[in-house]
Enzyme design. Structure first.
Site, PDB file in Angstrom:
ATOM      1  N   GLY A 332      -8.984  -8.799 -14.728  1.00  0.00           N
ATOM      2  CA  GLY A 332      -8.765 -10.068 -15.420  1.00  0.00           C
ATOM      3  C   GLY A 332      -9.281 -11.236 -14.612  1.00  0.00           C
ATOM      4  N   GLN A 333      -9.272 -12.403 -15.262  1.00  0.00           N
ATOM      5  CA  GLN A 333      -9.774 -13.633 -14.654  1.00  0.00           C
ATOM      6  C   GLN A 333      -8.734 -14.720 -14.857  1.00  0.00           C
ATOM      7  OE1 GLN A 333     -13.037 -14.210 -13.202  1.00  0.00           O
ATOM      8  NE2 GLN A 333     -12.126 -16.129 -12.533  1.00  0.00           N
ATOM      9  N   GLY A 334      -8.408 -15.457 -13.786  1.00  0.00           N
ATOM     10  CA  GLY A 334      -7.455 -16.544 -13.874  1.00  0.00           C
ATOM     11  C   GLY A 334      -8.012 -17.815 -13.295  1.00  0.00           C
ATOM     12  N   GLY A 335      -7.193 -18.877 -13.335  1.00  0.00           N
ATOM     13  CA  GLY A 335      -7.659 -20.158 -12.836  1.00  0.00           C
ATOM     14  C   GLY A 335      -7.854 -20.182 -11.332  1.00  0.00           C
ATOM     15  N   ASP A 450       5.945 -21.192 -13.567  1.00  0.00           N
ATOM     16  CA  ASP A 450       4.918 -20.693 -14.495  1.00  0.00           C
ATOM     17  C   ASP A 450       5.393 -19.406 -15.175  1.00  0.00           C
ATOM     18  OD1 ASP A 450       2.552 -20.999 -15.826  1.00  0.00           O
ATOM     19  OD2 ASP A 450       1.303 -20.072 -14.289  1.00  0.00           O
TER      20      ASP A 450
END
Length: 639
Positions: A332-335, A450
């Site tokens: 996955g890709q996050g900020g 979060d």
């Protein structure tokens, strides 16, 4: 500096800088080329000469081979050329060549000279059908001859024997005559023909605007009319912006003409200066970035030195590449970074989050390690280790094969939810216990900030684990609030007080609000704000759910039996308690766990969190009636 550090410098922000620099340099190069090309286009129309004694050639004339077609007027007669011995020539179709001696651009006259010995022969073979000054067309439209004032003359040629040559010697054309015969020419205006003229042989008739007896001529043109421009000391040229290709315009001539070489030099200086400025900016940016990164690196190293007793495994960047098989399997890709699947051994899988380079001052990395390194709870993701190798940073977690809760609760429209209501309740209880541990079970209170479905991971048995502590804050358990300079979290899950202090101070109750929004999404099986629903009253699900609960109506959720109905209702009631506008109206996570594990019958209906001074409002973003008078003590965030 090692090769590894050098490569790391250019893997993210540096790559962007290099791309920006290349684009900027390419732009400067294209600009310089365009300037040079424009200069070239303008320069090929500058004044030319065949030699320093001949007249200058400029519009409406152009010099063939030295000036482009657009430099002259687009009609025959305005094209000049240089002879082999560097003399300026005007060619008249098909074969007549006249030397140009002078051009008066203001009076629009040109002086010509015939260099040959027999102009008669040239005129006999001449075809003037396409030449402008023969007909009344633009171009040379009128002729004035020094020795003859005729605008156009007609001649009749006769051939006679050489015995009569004394009689008509004044009309003899010597260059056409031969020893056995002579050619005489009579102008058409001549009426006193000799009596024996009929005994002569008719040779031919021809007309010409050029006197065959002269060798020097002056021609005048009337179109294009550039006399006014010349009188004002300005240049004349074709107007390219006009639809009519024959229109002309005046323009100012610079006092000092800058040649092509000088203009190219200026363009080179502009290009060189632009590249030098770009390099200076890049060096300054690189220096500032290095300084910031070094400060961040010192900060991280000091933190890790103090953190040794907690014994998380520390890996080198080479270890990270080996564990992830050179970042082969992306999860996955996050900020803040990219997550890859890795393997510590044949039977131990991990998830490796590689943090973005040059982002922030290392706070996100420190938050994650310091928070998760203190945690040992079944419902919190375990931090296996970390990497802080120069510019490279990564976090190594336990691998959870079922990914995030988001994948299971947001089922596609028309499909059954993939998790049972019983499993959803277990997940809700597990998440609540994990948050309770963060708030009460550690030496210092950890505020996550979060909580959302994406950050709740599920193991092989669908046991929930809280992850992603990049926004977490630490504070003493004796304190009930923290100070914050900016809002943090994900919109839709952020508590009101995080966005506006009118609702109270930020505290652990902010996580309670986020958990409440999570519970309501688990019940609704959709995002709390969904503009795609058919019924507009359901766009904001929490308010719609409270309205249904308040009226005792069904929730229109797919439920098979009463037990499942009770679970859904319990989760909804607890969620509505958690999303009360004011922090003091929300329960603690300890109470939330008790509510979730208790019986439905003992739960009381929560106050309406959406009450507003305007009863006609139906959306959740409204202002409660209750005045703000509950000030909580504020403490500084702990690093």
């Amino acid at each position: 500096m090692s090769m590894k550090l050098f490569k790391a410098r250019f893997t993210s922000g540096a790559h962007k800088l290099v791309r920006t620099m290349l684009i900027y340099s390419l732009f400067c190069f294209i600009l310089a080329v365009n300037v040079a090309e424009a200069v070239s286009i303008q320069d090929d129309c500058k004044v030319r000469r065949c030699n320093h004694q001949d007249p200058p050639v400029r519009f409406p004339f152009r010099l063939e081979g030295q000036q482009s077609p657009h430099c002259g007027y687009p009609y025959p007669g305005f094209q000049l050329s240089c002879s082999e011995n560097k003399q300026t020539l005007l060619k008249i179709p098909r074969s007549l060549k006249l030397l140009v001696k002078h051009i008066d651009y203001e009076a629009q006259r040109i002086d010509l000279f015939f260099p040959g010995r027999c102009l008669w022969q040239q005129l006999l073979d001449l075809n003037l059908s396409a030449f402008p000054f023969v007909k009344e067309q633009p171009g040379f439209s009128r002729l004035k001859v020094y020795r003859s004032q005729l605008a156009e003359s007609k001649y009749t040629l006769f051939e006679c024997s050489s015995q009569d040559k004394a009689l008509y010697s004044r009309y003899k054309v010597a260059c056409l005559s031969t020893p056995g015969s002579q050619i005489i020419a009579f102008p058409s205006e001549y009426y006193d023909y000799p009596e024996n003229l009929l005994n002569y042989s008719y040779f031919r008739n021809f007309s010409t605007p050029i006197s065959p007896y002269g060798i020097r001529f002056q021609l005048r043109w009337y179109k294009p009319d550039c006399g006014d421009c010349e009188a004002q000391g300005r240049g004349c040229r074709l107007n390219n912006n006009n639809s009519t290709k024959e229109q002309t315009e005046c323009f100012y001539i610079p006092k000092h003409h800058i040649g092509l070489g000088e203009r190219l030099m200026v363009a080179g200086i502009v290009l060189g200066s632009s590249i030098a400025a770009a390099i200076a900016i890049a060096v300054g940016w690189r220096y500032r970035l290095d300084k910031k990164e070094k400060e961040s690196q010192v900060k991280i190293e000091k933190f890790l030195e103090d953190y040794k007793e907690l014994k998380p495994s520390r890996y080198s960047y080479a270890d990270i590449k080996r564990i992830t098989n050179h970042f082969k399997d992306k999860l996955g890709q996050g900020g803040y970074g990219t997550v890859f699947k890795g393997r510590l051994s044949s039977d131990v899988l991990v998830a490796v989050k590689v943090l973005n380079n040059f982002k922030g001052n290392g706070e996100e990395f420190i938050n994650e390690v310091s928070s998760m390194g203190r945690i040992h709870h079944v419902n919190v993701t375990r931090l296996v280790g970390f990497c802080a190798d120069g510019y490279d940073r990564a976090l190594v977690y336990e691998y959870l094969p079922n990914e995030s809760l988001e994948k299971f609760i947001f089922a596609a429209k028309g499909k059954d939810r993939s998790l049972s209501w019983e499993k959803l309740q277990d997940i809700a209880v597990g998440v609540a216990k994990g948050i309770e541990y963060l708030h009460q079970g550690c030496e210092q209170r950890i505020l996550h900030f979060d909580i959302k479905p994406h950050n709740i991971l599920l193991d092989h048995n669908f046991n929930p684990k809280i992850s992603d502590f990049g926004l977490a804050k630490l504070c003493s358990k004796e304190q009930s609030a923290i100070s914050m300079t900016t809002a943090r979290g994900t919109m839709g899950y952020i508590a009101p007080e995080v966005l506006s202090r009118n609702f109270g101070n930020v505290s652990y109750k902010s996580d309670v609000y986020s958990f409440g929004m999570l519970l309501l999404e688990m019940v609704g099986g959709r995002k709390n704000i969904d503009v795609t629903v058919e019924n507009t009253s359901q766009v904001y699900f929490p308010e719609w759910a409270y309205d249904r609960l308040d009226k005792g109506e069904e929730f229109e959720i797919r439920i098979e039996d009463d037990a499942q109905t009770g679970i859904a209702k319990k989760l909804m009631i607890v969620g509505l308690w958690c999303i009360q506008w004011y922090p003091v109206d929300r329960p603690s996570m300890t109470v939330v766990v008790q509510m979730l594990e208790g019986e439905l019958d003992v739960l009381t209906k929560p106050p309406n969190p959406f009450a507003s001074t305007d009863p006609t409002k139906t959306m959740g973003a409204t202002i409660p009636r209750k005045p703000v008078n509950r000030d909580l003590p504020t403490i500084a965030e702990m690093e």
